[in-house]
Structures are given as C-alpha cells and as structure tokens.
Design an enzyme around this catalytic site. Structure first.
Site, PDB file in Angstrom:
ATOM      1  N   ALA A  35       0.790   7.701   4.966  1.00 47.46           N
ATOM      2  CA  ALA A  35       1.547   7.490   3.729  1.00 47.46           C
ATOM      3  C   ALA A  35       1.409   8.654   2.742  1.00 47.46           C
ATOM      4  O   ALA A  35       2.311   8.913   1.959  1.00 47.46           O
ATOM      5  CB  ALA A  35       1.078   6.190   3.078  1.00 47.46           C
ATOM      6  N   PHE A  46      -1.091   3.652   0.246  1.00 44.22           N
ATOM      7  CA  PHE A  46      -1.827   2.397   0.117  1.00 44.22           C
ATOM      8  C   PHE A  46      -3.083   2.546  -0.734  1.00 44.22           C
ATOM      9  O   PHE A  46      -3.407   1.682  -1.524  1.00 44.22           O
ATOM     10  CB  PHE A  46      -2.242   1.897   1.513  1.00 44.22           C
ATOM     11  CG  PHE A  46      -1.261   0.949   2.134  1.00 44.22           C
ATOM     12  CD1 PHE A  46      -0.132   0.519   1.465  1.00 44.22           C
ATOM     13  CD2 PHE A  46      -1.481   0.458   3.420  1.00 44.22           C
ATOM     14  CE1 PHE A  46       0.762  -0.357   2.042  1.00 44.22           C
ATOM     15  CE2 PHE A  46      -0.593  -0.419   4.008  1.00 44.22           C
ATOM     16  CZ  PHE A  46       0.533  -0.826   3.317  1.00 44.22           C
ATOM     17  N   HIS A 131       4.178   2.524  13.706  1.00 46.14           N
ATOM     18  CA  HIS A 131       4.297   1.309  12.878  1.00 46.14           C
ATOM     19  C   HIS A 131       5.752   0.894  12.651  1.00 46.14           C
ATOM     20  O   HIS A 131       6.029   0.132  11.723  1.00 46.14           O
ATOM     21  CB  HIS A 131       3.584   1.509  11.534  1.00 46.14           C
ATOM     22  CG  HIS A 131       2.090   1.567  11.670  1.00 46.14           C
ATOM     23  ND1 HIS A 131       1.255   1.990  10.655  1.00 46.14           N
ATOM     24  CD2 HIS A 131       1.267   1.233  12.708  1.00 46.14           C
ATOM     25  CE1 HIS A 131      -0.015   1.933  11.079  1.00 46.14           C
ATOM     26  NE2 HIS A 131      -0.024   1.485  12.307  1.00 46.14           N
ATOM     27  N   CYS A 139      16.344  -9.947  16.050  1.00 48.01           N
ATOM     28  CA  CYS A 139      16.171 -11.395  16.186  1.00 48.01           C
ATOM     29  C   CYS A 139      14.908 -11.654  17.005  1.00 48.01           C
ATOM     30  O   CYS A 139      14.719 -11.062  18.069  1.00 48.01           O
ATOM     31  CB  CYS A 139      17.394 -11.987  16.887  1.00 48.01           C
ATOM     32  SG  CYS A 139      17.160 -13.728  17.297  1.00 48.01           S
ATOM     33  N   SER A 204      -5.821   8.141   5.213  1.00 51.26           N
ATOM     34  CA  SER A 204      -7.244   7.849   5.010  1.00 51.26           C
ATOM     35  C   SER A 204      -7.918   7.511   6.339  1.00 51.26           C
ATOM     36  O   SER A 204      -9.135   7.400   6.410  1.00 51.26           O
ATOM     37  CB  SER A 204      -7.396   6.670   4.043  1.00 51.26           C
ATOM     38  OG  SER A 204      -6.787   5.526   4.625  1.00 51.26           O
TER      39      SER A 204
HETATM   40  P1  NAD Z   1      -3.536   5.471   2.966  1.00 55.33           P
HETATM   41  O1  NAD Z   1      -2.908   5.047   1.701  1.00 55.33           O
HETATM   42  O2  NAD Z   1      -4.650   4.670   3.500  1.00 55.33           O
HETATM   43  O3  NAD Z   1      -4.048   6.968   2.797  1.00 55.33           O
HETATM   44  C1  NAD Z   1      -3.211   7.959   2.264  1.00 55.33           C
HETATM   45  C2  NAD Z   1      -4.058   9.192   2.047  1.00 55.33           C
HETATM   46  O4  NAD Z   1      -3.192  10.252   1.683  1.00 55.33           O
HETATM   47  C3  NAD Z   1      -5.071   9.008   0.905  1.00 55.33           C
HETATM   48  O5  NAD Z   1      -6.373   9.255   1.430  1.00 55.33           O
HETATM   49  C4  NAD Z   1      -4.662  10.066  -0.125  1.00 55.33           C
HETATM   50  O6  NAD Z   1      -5.788  10.738  -0.668  1.00 55.33           O
HETATM   51  C5  NAD Z   1      -3.831  11.029   0.696  1.00 55.33           C
HETATM   52  N1  NAD Z   1      -2.755  11.682  -0.058  1.00 55.33           N
HETATM   53  C6  NAD Z   1      -1.948  11.138  -1.005  1.00 55.33           C
HETATM   54  N2  NAD Z   1      -1.043  12.048  -1.416  1.00 55.33           N
HETATM   55  C7  NAD Z   1      -1.281  13.184  -0.703  1.00 55.33           C
HETATM   56  C8  NAD Z   1      -0.687  14.462  -0.679  1.00 55.33           C
HETATM   57  N3  NAD Z   1       0.331  14.791  -1.489  1.00 55.33           N
HETATM   58  N4  NAD Z   1      -1.179  15.407   0.176  1.00 55.33           N
HETATM   59  C9  NAD Z   1      -2.252  15.115   0.981  1.00 55.33           C
HETATM   60  N5  NAD Z   1      -2.857  13.911   0.991  1.00 55.33           N
HETATM   61  C10 NAD Z   1      -2.367  12.942   0.170  1.00 55.33           C
HETATM   62  O7  NAD Z   1      -2.367   5.643   4.045  1.00 55.33           O
HETATM   63  P2  NAD Z   1      -2.396   5.543   5.643  1.00 55.33           P
HETATM   64  O8  NAD Z   1      -3.655   6.091   6.193  1.00 55.33           O
HETATM   65  O9  NAD Z   1      -1.097   6.085   6.119  1.00 55.33           O
HETATM   66  O10 NAD Z   1      -2.437   3.988   5.928  1.00 55.33           O
HETATM   67  C11 NAD Z   1      -1.583   3.149   5.228  1.00 55.33           C
HETATM   68  C12 NAD Z   1      -0.563   2.363   6.050  1.00 55.33           C
HETATM   69  O11 NAD Z   1       0.473   2.120   5.131  1.00 55.33           O
HETATM   70  C13 NAD Z   1       0.092   3.074   7.193  1.00 55.33           C
HETATM   71  O12 NAD Z   1      -0.057   2.256   8.254  1.00 55.33           O
HETATM   72  C14 NAD Z   1       1.579   3.159   6.850  1.00 55.33           C
HETATM   73  O13 NAD Z   1       2.340   2.528   7.843  1.00 55.33           O
HETATM   74  C15 NAD Z   1       1.766   2.270   5.644  1.00 55.33           C
HETATM   75  N6  NAD Z   1       2.546   2.860   4.541  1.00 55.33           N
HETATM   76  C16 NAD Z   1       3.633   3.634   4.818  1.00 55.33           C
HETATM   77  C17 NAD Z   1       4.349   4.206   3.778  1.00 55.33           C
HETATM   78  C18 NAD Z   1       5.532   5.060   4.124  1.00 55.33           C
HETATM   79  O14 NAD Z   1       6.223   4.811   5.110  1.00 55.33           O
HETATM   80  N7  NAD Z   1       5.817   6.093   3.339  1.00 55.33           N
HETATM   81  C19 NAD Z   1       3.963   4.007   2.448  1.00 55.33           C
HETATM   82  C20 NAD Z   1       2.838   3.178   2.185  1.00 55.33           C
HETATM   83  C21 NAD Z   1       2.133   2.604   3.259  1.00 55.33           C
END
Ligand code: NAD
Length: 259
Positions: A35, A46, A131, A139, A204
């Site tokens: 994300a 997240f 994901h 459906c 993360s």
């Molecule tokens: P996470 O929120 O757990 O971690 C995101 C990480 O990105 C954080 O550690 C943060 O420090 C870092 N970060 C934020 N902005 C940044 C930047 N500009 N440059 C570098 N690093 C940056 O997200 P995750 O590990 O992807 O897990 C969350 C789950 O949420 C995933 O499974 C995903 O499917 C879902 N999700 C997806 C979206 C999307 O499609 N855009 C958005 C929110 C959540």
C-alpha cells in the site's frame, strides 16, 4: 524544512546509485509492492500512524468475509466510497518508474498486494495481484463476472447484498480476511524462489502469507518509510519516499545523472 531539503538530496543521490547498482548486478529481480507505493497517489495505506486506514477502523470487523456476509450494508457503506476513491487515483512517479524498469529489462515483474490497478495503469505489463483487484466482481454461486462499477452502482441503488440472475450473491474480486489468495500467489511464490533479488517497496510485510515471499528470495532490498518485518534480513534498505527515489534510479539505469 529548508535544512531537510538540503540534507536529503545527497542521500537520495547515494541511494539511487546504490539501488541502480544492485539492479544492474542482478540477473533476475522481482519487485513486491504494498500500500505504501500508492500513498503518493493519495490512497492511504494500512499502518502509517495517523493516516493509515487501521488508525480509524478494525479491519477484521469490516474487511472480512464474515463481515460482508453478516452485515453487507455496513461492509459496502464503508468500502464503496473508499474503493471509488482508489479508482479515481492516478499512478505516481514510483509506479511509472517500475514500468520504466520493466521496459529497460531491469526487473522481471511486479508482485503487488494492492488492489488499485495503478501498476497496470502506469504501464507495467507483468503484474501479479495476490490480493485481487477492483476491476470486476463475481457471483459466488455461478462465478459469472461483472464490472466492479456495475456491482457498486447496484449496491448504491439499494440492492444489498447484490444478487446475480442465478440467485447467487455477488461480491467484489478483492481478497478479504478469511479468503484464499488468488491464483497469482502461486506464480509469485515461483518468482520469489527463482529470483536473485526481491525489491520490496511500500510494505510493512505484516500481512501473511504475502510477507513470506521475501523469505524465499536469495537477497532482499527494501524501500520503505517505516520499519518492516524483514529489515534484519535485507542486504540493503532505504527509508526514502518511493516516488522520490525510484525515478532517480531509472535515470541511473538510463545512463543519465552520472551513473
Ligand atoms: P501497510 O500499510 O502495512 O504498510 C505500508 C508501508 O508503506 C508502511 O510501512 C509505510 O511506512 C510505507 N510507506 C508509506 N508511504 C510510503 C512511501 N511514499 N514510500 C515508501 N514507503 C511508504 O501496507 P501493506 O504491507 O501493503 O499491507 C496492507 C494490505 O492492505 C495489503 O494487503 C494491501 O492489499 C491492502 N491495501 C491496499 C491498498 C491499495 O490497493 N492501494 C491500500 C490500503 C491497503
């Protein structure tokens, strides 16, 4: 603020040189995004404290299969405005840099945990979406697919939960808590086992089982603002913003910026 701008620039330059050199020295690099790569497109992640979605909701309560089944109105009332905002977002320089890296042959594919389709919209061709995505719904009974927008429109018109012509309940093609991962996950595992280098960007690495992918890679490099579960095992890491660092890496790979 001015001091920060002056001191950050040399750091970005050094990191871009180091990361370009890592990519040039690897025969097979795959990228794992989360994300965090889309926050510079205006989509909250997240776990960033304050702005992350988990600061406001308990995701298991709202984003699980049980939640969708038990209280579809609450599920869709929360998700549809959020998902529509994802669809309105534009790819940022980090997404575009990864598409450039693929064109240059510096990376093989992008494995993404994101559902926003911004990699494809930036021009990446080889994307594995572990994901799911928000382009369609399906459906649960006959597996017929329909555009996500049609599903969302029907929910907003009061058809909640929305039903298929066969009588089955429709749902979005995103992976919720308690769901199995998509078929792309198996391909992602193969990519992880066979790569020389996995570059993790904006994750993360707390979400299982996607966070097991880097553990199968020979070497791991990380670009992430905050800490990750793999920091100790990474051969290289940066805390820079992906959208600031990655375009500089592309310049280096292109032979510009003194690379
Ligand atoms: P996470 O929120 O757990 O971690 C995101 C990480 O990105 C954080 O550690 C943060 O420090 C870092 N970060 C934020 N902005 C940044 C930047 N500009 N440059 C570098 N690093 C940056 O997200 P995750 O590990 O992807 O897990 C969350 C789950 O949420 C995933 O499974 C995903 O499917 C879902 N999700 C997806 C979206 C999307 O499609 N855009 C958005 C929110 C959540």
């Amino acid at each position: 603020m001015r001091m920060e701008a002056i001191t950050m620039q040399p750091q970005l330059e050094r990191e871009s040189l180091e990361l370009a050199s890592l990519l040039q020295g690897s025969n097979r690099t795959v990228v794992l995004t989360g994300a965090g790569i889309s926050t510079e497109s205006g989509i909250p992640d997240f776990r960033t404290p304050g702005s992350g979605l988990w600061s406001h909701v308990n995701p298991i309560e709202i984003l699980s299969v049980t939640a969708m089944r038990k209280d579809p109105k609450r599920f869709y009332d929360f998700k549809i405005p959020l998902w529509r905002s994802f669809l309105a977002a534009e790819p940022n320089p980090a997404h575009k840099a990864l598409a450039d890296m693929e064109r240059l042959g510096a990376i093989r594919c992008v494995i993404t945990q994101n559902i926003d389709s911004l990699h494809q919209r930036a021009g990446s061709k080889h994307v594995l979406e572990v994901h799911g995505h928000m382009r369609t719904g399906r459906c649960q009974k006959c597996s017929r697919r329909l555009p996500f927008e049609t599903l969302a429109d029907r929910v907003e018109a009061g058809d909640c939960p929305p039903h298929c012509e066969c009588g089955g309940v429709l749902r979005p093609d995103v992976v919720l808590f308690e769901d199995m991962l998509t078929g792309d996950f198996e391909k992602a595992v193969q990519e992880a086992f066979s790569c020389d280098l996995m570059l993790v960007i904006g994750s993360s690495l707390e979400v299982s089982p996607a966070n097991s992918l880097p553990q199968n890679a020979r070497r791991v490099a990380i670009v992430n603002l905050g800490p990750t579960q793999m920091d100790h095992g990474a051969c290289w890491r940066s805390r820079s913003k992906a959208g600031e660092l990655l375009p500089l890496v592309v310049e280096r790979l292109n032979g510009k910026a003194g690379a």
